[in-house]
Enzyme design. Sequence first.
Site, PDB file in Angstrom:
ATOM      1  N   GLU A   1       6.075 -14.410  86.666  1.00 45.34           N
ATOM      2  CA  GLU A   1       7.002 -14.874  85.636  1.00 45.34           C
ATOM      3  C   GLU A   1       6.354 -14.778  84.260  1.00 45.34           C
ATOM      4  O   GLU A   1       5.185 -15.113  84.091  1.00 45.34           O
ATOM      5  CB  GLU A   1       7.404 -16.331  85.906  1.00 45.34           C
ATOM      6  CG  GLU A   1       8.140 -16.534  87.222  1.00 45.34           C
ATOM      7  CD  GLU A   1       9.539 -15.929  87.220  1.00 45.34           C
ATOM      8  OE1 GLU A   1      10.045 -15.593  86.137  1.00 45.34           O
ATOM      9  OE2 GLU A   1      10.116 -15.795  88.322  1.00 45.34           O
TER      10      GLU A   1
ATOM     11  N   HIS B   1       7.055 -15.760  91.694  1.00 45.24           N
ATOM     12  CA  HIS B   1       8.124 -15.937  92.681  1.00 45.24           C
ATOM     13  C   HIS B   1       8.019 -14.860  93.759  1.00 45.24           C
ATOM     14  O   HIS B   1       7.680 -13.701  93.454  1.00 45.24           O
ATOM     15  CB  HIS B   1       9.493 -15.844  92.005  1.00 45.24           C
ATOM     16  CG  HIS B   1      10.091 -17.168  91.644  1.00 45.24           C
ATOM     17  ND1 HIS B   1      10.437 -17.500  90.347  1.00 45.24           N
ATOM     18  CD2 HIS B   1      10.422 -18.250  92.419  1.00 45.24           C
ATOM     19  CE1 HIS B   1      10.952 -18.736  90.348  1.00 45.24           C
ATOM     20  NE2 HIS B   1      10.952 -19.214  91.585  1.00 45.24           N
TER      21      HIS B   1
ATOM     22  N   CYS C   1      10.925 -24.749  90.302  1.00 39.58           N
ATOM     23  CA  CYS C   1       9.841 -23.795  90.032  1.00 39.58           C
ATOM     24  C   CYS C   1       9.548 -23.688  88.533  1.00 39.58           C
ATOM     25  O   CYS C   1       8.391 -23.773  88.111  1.00 39.58           O
ATOM     26  CB  CYS C   1      10.172 -22.423  90.604  1.00 39.58           C
ATOM     27  SG  CYS C   1      10.012 -22.382  92.395  1.00 39.58           S
TER      28      CYS C   1
ATOM     29  N   ARG D   1      20.984 -26.306  89.917  1.00 33.63           N
ATOM     30  CA  ARG D   1      22.273 -25.848  90.474  1.00 33.63           C
ATOM     31  C   ARG D   1      22.517 -26.485  91.828  1.00 33.63           C
ATOM     32  O   ARG D   1      23.638 -26.566  92.307  1.00 33.63           O
ATOM     33  CB  ARG D   1      22.274 -24.308  90.478  1.00 33.63           C
ATOM     34  CG  ARG D   1      22.066 -23.616  91.750  1.00 33.63           C
ATOM     35  CD  ARG D   1      21.603 -22.155  91.604  1.00 33.63           C
ATOM     36  NE  ARG D   1      20.243 -22.001  92.082  1.00 33.63           N
ATOM     37  CZ  ARG D   1      19.922 -21.999  93.368  1.00 33.63           C
ATOM     38  NH1 ARG D   1      20.819 -22.110  94.293  1.00 33.63           N
ATOM     39  NH2 ARG D   1      18.658 -21.883  93.750  1.00 33.63           N
TER      40      ARG D   1
HETATM   41  N1  PCA Z   1      11.757 -22.193  94.747  1.00 32.74           N
HETATM   42  C1  PCA Z   1      12.567 -23.039  93.889  1.00 32.74           C
HETATM   43  C2  PCA Z   1      11.884 -24.377  93.913  1.00 32.74           C
HETATM   44  C3  PCA Z   1      10.921 -24.347  95.050  1.00 32.74           C
HETATM   45  C4  PCA Z   1      10.850 -22.933  95.446  1.00 32.74           C
HETATM   46  O1  PCA Z   1      10.088 -22.459  96.293  1.00 32.74           O
HETATM   47  C5  PCA Z   1      12.810 -22.462  92.509  1.00 32.74           C
HETATM   48  O2  PCA Z   1      12.794 -21.229  92.357  1.00 32.74           O
HETATM   49  O3  PCA Z   1      13.016 -23.221  91.562  1.00 32.74           O
END
Ligand code: PCA
Length: 212
Positions: free
Chosen positions: A80, A166, A143, A90
């Site tokens: 990111e 991610h 996240c 959401r």
């Molecule tokens: N993904 C979520 C929160 C925890 C995770 O593994 C997110 O993308 O916010």
Amino acid sequence: MKTVLLTGFEPFGGEKVNPSEEIARQLHGVVIAKHQVVGALLPCVFGEAIKELKKQIRTTKPALVICVGQAGGRSEITPERVALNVDDARIPDNAEQQPVDRAIAKNGPVGYWSTLPIKAIVAALRGAEIPASVSQTAGTFVCNHVFYGLMHELKNHRGVRGGFIHVPFLPEQAQAGQASLRLDAMIEGVALAIGTSITVRRDKRVVGGATH
Ligand code: PCA
């Protein structure tokens, strides 16, 4: 030996697993570029997740912090670029909280840049034939919340780099037509991202590398 703090999240949103939890568990104890990885698990809960992250930073005194989370539907490993100062959920988190349009740090800046070499990470992963691209948003759920909390906290830890990555669904989580990635490719990819973050001080300045 210096340490790298690598966090994953517990499952959320009705899922039984979270690939990020598996990645942190399996890389725990591994040595990469003379740094020992300490894997830790964060709750998927606004507030609590940052509290646990700060506790882990206090106890492990890391030279580098990489937080990993699941982004279901993505097809690539995505470092990111930027964390935003907003919670806008959401779906409810694992404690049934669903903040809307709420600042994470009242007097904090609108955003923080990742201090990981995100373009170099994408290049390293692609070189190993692992699908990767830069992501321009970590969303506004837990996240992004943790990513922002991390960068806000690292202002007090000079020289410690940090950021967020991610990862897609695991094959067993994906519904028909949804993208996924095998766990071993994710583990190799995150290990490469750690190595690249330790060894590359100045990020590559290359065009592209982004699809999100
Ligand atoms: N993904 C979520 C929160 C925890 C995770 O593994 C997110 O993308 O916010």
